[in-house]
Design an enzyme around this catalytic site. Sequence first.
Site, PDB file in Angstrom:
ATOM      1  N   ASP A 215      -5.564   0.967  -3.313  1.00  5.97           N
ATOM      2  CA  ASP A 215      -4.267   1.652  -3.340  1.00  5.97           C
ATOM      3  C   ASP A 215      -4.554   3.149  -3.361  1.00  5.97           C
ATOM      4  OD1 ASP A 215      -1.443   2.299  -3.861  1.00  5.97           O
ATOM      5  OD2 ASP A 215      -1.267   0.214  -4.503  1.00  5.97           O
ATOM      6  N   HIS A 289      -0.129   3.512   1.102  1.00  5.52           N
ATOM      7  CA  HIS A 289      -0.876   3.391  -0.161  1.00  5.52           C
ATOM      8  C   HIS A 289      -2.384   3.544   0.061  1.00  5.52           C
ATOM      9  CE1 HIS A 289       2.388   2.440  -2.909  1.00  5.52           C
ATOM     10  NE2 HIS A 289       2.899   1.655  -2.002  1.00  5.52           N
ATOM     11  N   GLU A 353       6.110  -0.059   1.306  1.00  3.20           N
ATOM     12  CA  GLU A 353       6.444   1.336   1.003  1.00  3.20           C
ATOM     13  C   GLU A 353       5.695   2.341   1.890  1.00  3.20           C
ATOM     14  OE1 GLU A 353       7.503   1.032  -3.680  1.00  3.20           O
ATOM     15  OE2 GLU A 353       5.368   0.999  -3.241  1.00  3.20           O
TER      16      GLU A 353
HETATM   17  C1  ACM Z   1       5.285  -3.297  -4.394  1.00  7.53           C
HETATM   18  O1  ACM Z   1       5.684  -3.465  -5.555  1.00  7.53           O
HETATM   19  N1  ACM Z   1       5.211  -2.067  -3.889  1.00  7.53           N
HETATM   20  C2  ACM Z   1       4.877  -4.390  -3.559  1.00  7.53           C
END
Ligand code: ACM
Length: 678
Positions: A215, A289, A353
């Site tokens: 991430d 991410h 996201e």
């Molecule tokens: C998430 O909680 N961004 C998958």
Amino acid sequence: MLKKIISLTGSKRGGWQLGIVLALSVSTSRAENADALGLIPQPQTVLRSEGVFRLQPPVRIFTDTAARESGEYLAARLRGATGYPVSVEAAIPAQIHQGDILLTAHQAKAGLGDEGYELTVKPGEIKIQAASPAGVFYGGQTLLQLFPPEIFATGRVDGVIWTVPAVQIEDQPRFPWRGFMLDVSRHFFNKAEIEQTLDFMAGHKLNIFHWHLVDDHGWRIEIKKYPKLTQTGAWRKNIGFELDAQESTAYGPDGRYGGFYTQADIREVVAYAQARHITIVPEIEMPGHSTAALAAYPELSCTGGPFNMDLDAGIFNGIYCAGNERTFQFLEDVLAEVFQLFPGEYIHVGGDEVPKDNWKHCEKCQARIKAEGLKDEQELQSYFIRRMEKYINAHGRKLVGWSEILQGGLAQNATVMDWVGGGAEAANGGHDVVMAANDFTYLCYYQSLDRPPKLKAARRYLPLDKVYAFDPVPAGVKPASAPHILGVEGCLWTVFFASMHEVEEMSFPRLCALAETAWSPKAARDFDGFSRRLERHLTRLDRAGVAYWNDHALRIGGWQPAQISAAAKVLEWAVPPQIVEPGQYRLSLNYTQGKHGLKIDWAALLENGQEIVRDTHEGLAGAGYNRPVKARDWNYFLTLPAVKPGAEYAVRVSVSGAGGTNSTGVVFLDPPAADSKK
Ligand code: ACM
Ligand code: ZN
């Protein structure tokens, strides 16, 4: 006969008070009879019969060749807690002797599926019949729960009579995907911590460990071809997230915060998981991410960087450039190594996201949109995932991604992990779906209104009964599409939880509830029954040293660095009069922060200043409490045989600093549970 049962529905009640409900004698109700065993997750059918099996040394386990590994696992568990010699023979004897344990596929019921089992306990023998090694393993897990809770102790426990009630159990899971996700990017948890997590999962018949390895805040998997991923991306300047630097011990020799798993570590963890019938699903986030990867290789971004690993300088959601061929080459190279390490079918590519601004302003990305005839950046995201899916499928694996992979059109064979919707739509469209609906399965949300953890982290309230109430088949799924719902997953984003103590506190007991939504038949779901079973189950977690969230425990005090010295010293706290009653108390010394640990020699219960009972065993509460794992037993059990009217009670412990005197903690006392009063 009337029997007292403690209701655990108290997550919404204030404080420690116990709701006492009266229930009829166990003999009047089969369901209640089964509840008294405290099995979690609840098996499909449980019939109790007369008598008990008593484990006596030497113990003999006989297995088919296929069940051998499960036999060895069971033997190790029995040996560890009982201290008895336990032999395993990979052959089924012609004649069964008193006290034998048999694990076999012979005459296993085919209708119980790939993971089902039959467990028969009679006074003279124990038999687990299952078509597959996984079924034998799960039968063994149920068997362990039928023993006294001390069977879950991390070391040998003397003085226990190891009996198992006679039962006939038939069991199989409702869903094939029973998952737990741990985010090791925001904070790094070492191999021993991960292996312990796998043990806790196996005990709840969870079978998918979703390892969120990558991430923005850390890249945790060694990739030989791209060494900078871990040289740069695994370490950041500070712990961040407004946490105390001492909430974690994950610092490198140079003081940087983080860590990573070598490929050798990963192979070891994968094997450890396999022995527990757990498949690891690695997550390599893309296209968003990805700051940690871009800090190492900024040329893979649209802007060229710079990126850095200093949270105070503002790590943000980095995205790969979708117009640059080198991005795809890089990700394929990374996945090629991932395929070598993880034998499981599924590869998680994240996909959640993804801010599209960089793509809007990037010449290469815009050129890609044009060349591929895409409508917009949403479709560019879809292009990205489809392209990676082709590569993943070509290597015999399946792609799974978060809800957002639906944007711009879903890749052909993709499995959707629904955290913010899209599950029903995907299932009706013929795609497999795993439900991780955040409202019900995000274990980072806070679970108690009484003792909220870091509320800034929690955002939402997710109590135990809400997790339990979740039905993984979402409304809107057509009956014919329901088989596309593979199962359910509890997710723990660790942003504000840097210590394993907190990870466990956030996970349990809610993961017990989630395990039941994943395993047990829908018709058997009953929160009151679950609560009664949980009461007993928590005594197992006590023995295993799981730092679960406990609404009932009363905070009776704490310790500060100033009270701790290198030499052993006695600390004492009063037992509040309102919880004085006969029975077994659990005294729990919980580390909260500090650089060092607290070594505990013994704990005692005092009546009018006189010691009446003492539990002597070495315990360690602290930052490094699970290194080594064995030393984490910070729970002490003290039984008060009878209450003397008017007497004052207190608990006393002998403690010293472990590795130094800088630690702080809270001390909880659980009043006697119903079980210990019977
Ligand atoms: C998430 O909680 N961004 C998958
Ligand atoms: Zn770009």
